[in-house]
Scaffold this active site. Structure first.
Site, PDB file in Angstrom:
ATOM      1  N   LEU A 141     -72.199  37.811  62.964  1.00  0.00           N
ATOM      2  CA  LEU A 141     -72.773  38.598  64.144  1.00  0.00           C
ATOM      3  C   LEU A 141     -73.714  37.875  65.080  1.00  0.00           C
ATOM      4  O   LEU A 141     -74.352  37.140  64.495  1.00  0.00           O
ATOM      5  CB  LEU A 141     -73.161  39.993  63.661  1.00  0.00           C
ATOM      6  CG  LEU A 141     -74.682  40.300  62.855  1.00  0.00           C
ATOM      7  CD1 LEU A 141     -75.780  40.010  63.866  1.00  0.00           C
ATOM      8  CD2 LEU A 141     -74.270  41.403  61.871  1.00  0.00           C
ATOM      9  N   ASP A 181     -74.455  31.047  59.363  1.00  0.00           N
ATOM     10  CA  ASP A 181     -75.220  31.639  58.296  1.00  0.00           C
ATOM     11  C   ASP A 181     -75.639  32.976  58.690  1.00  0.00           C
ATOM     12  O   ASP A 181     -76.772  33.761  57.924  1.00  0.00           O
ATOM     13  CB  ASP A 181     -76.333  30.645  58.566  1.00  0.00           C
ATOM     14  CG  ASP A 181     -76.087  29.159  57.937  1.00  0.00           C
ATOM     15  OD1 ASP A 181     -75.299  29.262  56.981  1.00  0.00           O
ATOM     16  OD2 ASP A 181     -76.621  28.424  58.537  1.00  0.00           O
ATOM     17  N   HIS A 182     -75.305  33.397  59.835  1.00  0.00           N
ATOM     18  CA  HIS A 182     -75.712  34.743  60.077  1.00  0.00           C
ATOM     19  C   HIS A 182     -74.658  35.887  60.544  1.00  0.00           C
ATOM     20  O   HIS A 182     -74.341  36.062  61.739  1.00  0.00           O
ATOM     21  CB  HIS A 182     -76.453  34.599  61.579  1.00  0.00           C
ATOM     22  CG  HIS A 182     -77.449  35.730  61.955  1.00  0.00           C
ATOM     23  ND1 HIS A 182     -76.953  36.932  62.618  1.00  0.00           N
ATOM     24  CD2 HIS A 182     -78.632  36.192  61.555  1.00  0.00           C
ATOM     25  CE1 HIS A 182     -77.777  37.700  62.759  1.00  0.00           C
ATOM     26  NE2 HIS A 182     -78.781  37.232  62.148  1.00  0.00           N
ATOM     27  N   PHE A 183     -73.864  36.300  59.527  1.00  0.00           N
ATOM     28  CA  PHE A 183     -74.339  35.891  57.895  1.00  0.00           C
ATOM     29  C   PHE A 183     -72.892  35.685  57.388  1.00  0.00           C
ATOM     30  O   PHE A 183     -71.715  35.879  57.825  1.00  0.00           O
ATOM     31  CB  PHE A 183     -74.586  37.513  57.469  1.00  0.00           C
ATOM     32  CG  PHE A 183     -75.855  38.203  58.066  1.00  0.00           C
ATOM     33  CD1 PHE A 183     -77.200  37.488  57.393  1.00  0.00           C
ATOM     34  CD2 PHE A 183     -75.900  38.780  59.054  1.00  0.00           C
ATOM     35  CE1 PHE A 183     -78.395  37.986  57.961  1.00  0.00           C
ATOM     36  CE2 PHE A 183     -77.037  39.263  59.491  1.00  0.00           C
ATOM     37  CZ  PHE A 183     -78.266  38.808  59.100  1.00  0.00           C
TER      38      PHE A 183
END
Lengths: 166, 128
Positions: free
Chosen positions: A40, A33-35
């Site tokens: 990253l 989810d990041h991203f």
């Protein structure tokens, strides 16, 4: 689940400096989810990796007699993002060590480039100073084994570290 | 021995580095807690930096007498009593406690120490 943000130590010189490695992988859940589409590693977690590298170096130097707690992050700067496939090398040095606290400097590098740097200040708390016991001795030892500290660690005279008998 | 201004400049550097404040915020009259936002852990950091900058040793409790402020002998109903004030004065000859004496509640003490007190403390250590 445990909060491990370094994979192993490659160098560990008691009371002086240490180098730990963290391999960044897309298999880590937070990356999803990041991203999405542009994963990253958050720099806050890189600070945690820095703190685990420096914190173990400090805790070893005081023989694990006090709780080593990250108290301040000073002058943290980051140059670029670490992404899946990167191998981060944390290099920590002890700048000052006293019974009550320690000041360390840590850099994170990807290949030969400095990705980030920070000064980390640790408070050394005695049991009863509002801090619960952080580790059971056998769990701590398990972690130190996993980190290869007693495989590659040396004391200041260059002699191998002796694995404690907890 | 360095001049008062030289000591002030080094104290300022230590406070800027420890507290992340701007140079111009560190005036002699600025209070450590109220104006510069120092928290208890910062005092430990500041002690480290002053020891290094000046080559002095600062025993625990000398710069910030936490033991007096938490002692039932020296604190009555949240206020530092007469014996406590006397203890603070003898322990902290570098600090101006006049304002604190007017309202000696323990909470107030945090806003008593100023940058100038730090400078006087270092002057005393270097002279001593």
């Amino acid at each position: 689940m445990r909060w491990f943000w370094i994979d192993r130590f490659d160098e560990f010189v008691r009371g002086r400096h240490a180098t730990a490695v963290k391999n960044v992988s897309l298999a880590e859940e937070h990356m999803h989810d990041h991203f999405p589409g542009a994963a990253l590693m958050p720099n806050s977690l890189i600070v945690e990796g820095m703190a685990q590298t420096a914190g173990l170096l400090v805790a070893d130097a005081i023989d694990y007699n006090r709780r080593v707690v990250l108290a301040k992050v000073a002058n943290a700067e980051f140059q670029f993002d670490a992404v899946p496939g990167d191998s981060i090398r944390f290099h920590a040095s002890i700048l000052d060590l006293k019974p009550t606290g320690s000041l360390t400097r840590v850099t994170s590098k990807v290949e030969d480039k400095v990705q980030g740097e920070a000064e980390l200040f640790f408070a050394h708390l005695e049991p009863g100073e509002g801090v619960p016991k952080l580790f059971e001795p056998n769990e701590l030892l398990q972690w130190l084994d996993q980190m290869h500290i007693y495989d590659i660690g040396r004391d200041e005279a260059g002699q191998p570290l002796v694995r404690p008998d907890w | 021995m360095p001049s008062r201004d030289e000591i002030f400049e080094k104290v300022k550097t230590a406070l800027v580095d420890a507290l992340g404040v701007d140079d111009d915020e560190v005036s002699p009259a600025a209070t450590m807690v109220g104006d510069l936002g120092a928290e208890s852990i910062d005092f430990l950091d500041i002690v480290f930096r002053l020891e290094k900058a000046f080559g002095i040793k600062i025993p625990r409790g000398e710069l910030f007498p936490e033991d007096v402020l938490s002692s039932s002998e020296f604190v009555t109903n949240g206020k530092v009593n007469a014996a406590g004030i006397a203890a603070l004065k003898s322990r902290m000859p570098f600090a101006d406690l006049t304002k604190f004496e007017a309202n000696p509640s323990v909470q107030n003490f945090a806003n008593t120490l100023t940058v100038e007190d730090m400078v006087r403390y270092v002057q005393g250590k270097l002279a001593g």
